[in-house]
Design a protein around this motif. Structure first.
Motif, PDB file in Angstrom:
ATOM      1  N   GLN A  97      50.992  29.516  58.228  1.00  0.00           N
ATOM      2  CA  GLN A  97      50.664  30.001  56.861  1.00  0.00           C
ATOM      3  C   GLN A  97      49.379  30.917  56.722  1.00  0.00           C
ATOM      4  O   GLN A  97      49.162  31.806  56.079  1.00  0.00           O
ATOM      5  CB  GLN A  97      50.160  28.608  55.825  1.00  0.00           C
ATOM      6  CG  GLN A  97      50.050  29.136  54.608  1.00  0.00           C
ATOM      7  CD  GLN A  97      51.036  29.898  53.704  1.00  0.00           C
ATOM      8  OE1 GLN A  97      52.255  29.677  53.743  1.00  0.00           O
ATOM      9  NE2 GLN A  97      50.641  31.040  52.998  1.00  0.00           N
ATOM     10  N   GLU A  98      48.343  30.547  57.741  1.00  0.00           N
ATOM     11  CA  GLU A  98      47.200  31.269  57.644  1.00  0.00           C
ATOM     12  C   GLU A  98      47.442  32.721  58.355  1.00  0.00           C
ATOM     13  O   GLU A  98      46.521  33.595  58.112  1.00  0.00           O
ATOM     14  CB  GLU A  98      46.098  30.466  58.570  1.00  0.00           C
ATOM     15  CG  GLU A  98      46.512  30.527  59.986  1.00  0.00           C
ATOM     16  CD  GLU A  98      47.163  29.143  60.179  1.00  0.00           C
ATOM     17  OE1 GLU A  98      47.267  28.454  61.335  1.00  0.00           O
ATOM     18  OE2 GLU A  98      47.585  28.626  59.303  1.00  0.00           O
ATOM     19  N   GLU A  99      48.708  33.104  58.879  1.00  0.00           N
ATOM     20  CA  GLU A  99      48.786  34.512  59.291  1.00  0.00           C
ATOM     21  C   GLU A  99      49.624  35.195  58.073  1.00  0.00           C
ATOM     22  O   GLU A  99      49.508  36.462  58.207  1.00  0.00           O
ATOM     23  CB  GLU A  99      49.348  34.442  60.488  1.00  0.00           C
ATOM     24  CG  GLU A  99      48.586  33.944  61.751  1.00  0.00           C
ATOM     25  CD  GLU A  99      49.411  34.139  62.956  1.00  0.00           C
ATOM     26  OE1 GLU A  99      50.592  35.041  62.854  1.00  0.00           O
ATOM     27  OE2 GLU A  99      49.212  33.671  63.881  1.00  0.00           O
TER      28      GLU A  99
END
Length: 233
Positions: A97-99
């Motif tokens: 998700q952080e990408e």
């Protein structure tokens, strides 16, 4: 040396890099490439997943004069809306998700590579057009985006309807790049690797495949009408 007119020894390359002062990781990457400078074709392995920004592919697209892309299952990155792209990334299950934001930004920059001096032809299978990525609103926006891009003077979109049946394109997706001064290259993408095909006979096979796709696909006007018709779902 800088213009690629003269081959370098490993020692000469190391001296040149010491003058240019790249970061250590980039220096090591370039030195590692040196032994393979005369090889045709290049298989890039990326580890667990492909990088956010396909550096090698982008570098080649920027100097290309023509781009021919075939996609049997999903729309190409160059034609995606942000929301459609987001849904495909989520569905892949391979991206943390952080990408997400960084990858969406990168895909937006990929779309910006389409420009007037780059002639683009996109062959899309009906299955790719009908693939549900997100809800109806996302699908409607994406199809509308396609019809708008089909009006760009340097973008050609050709649809292969499902009624065509089996055809040469079942071999898989690819992007063929042609250049003003260099031999053509085929870019193949997988989950966590990329392949750049340079061998002339191999590229010729893809050029023959393009002729087959051109033969079985709808013309530009009929393709436009086909995409328009899908928006009435």
């Amino acid at each position: 040396m800088l213009n690629g007119k003269l081959q370098l020894t490993t020692l000469e390359l190391a001296v040149l890099l010491s003058v240019c002062r790249p970061k250590a990781a980039e220096r090591d990457r370039l030195l590692a490439l040196h032994p393979a400078q005369d090889w045709l074709g290049w298989w890039q392995q990326h580890g667990e997943r492909s990088p956010n920004w396909p550096t090698t592919a982008v570098a080649q697209i920027r100097v290309a004069k023509e781009l021919i892309d075939w996609q049997p299952h999903a729309l190409p990155v160059f034609l995606r809306t942000d929301e459609y792209a987001r849904e495909l990334i989520i569905a892949s299950g391979a991206v943390p998700q952080e990408e997400m934001d960084e990858r969406l930004l990168a895909q937006g920059r990929m779309r910006e590579l389409l420009r007037e001096r780059l002639g683009c032809t996109f062959y899309l299978h009906e299955f790719a057009l009908r693939l549900q990525a997100g809800g109806p609103a996302v699908q409607k926006e994406q199809l509308l985006h396609l019809t708008l891009m089909a009006n760009w003077t340097y973008v050609t979109i050709r649809v292969i309807p499902a009624s065509t049946g089996a055809h040469a394109g079942v071999a898989g997706a690819f992007t063929l790049l042609k250049f003003p001064k260099f031999e053509p290259v085929v870019w193949l993408e997988a989950l966590n690797s990329s392949t750049f095909v340079e061998q002339r006979d191999s590229v010729k096979g893809y050029e023959t495949l393009v002729k087959q796709l051109n033969r079985v696909s709808l013309n530009e006007r009929d393709s436009f009408e086909f995409i328009n018709g899908l928006q009435s779902w």
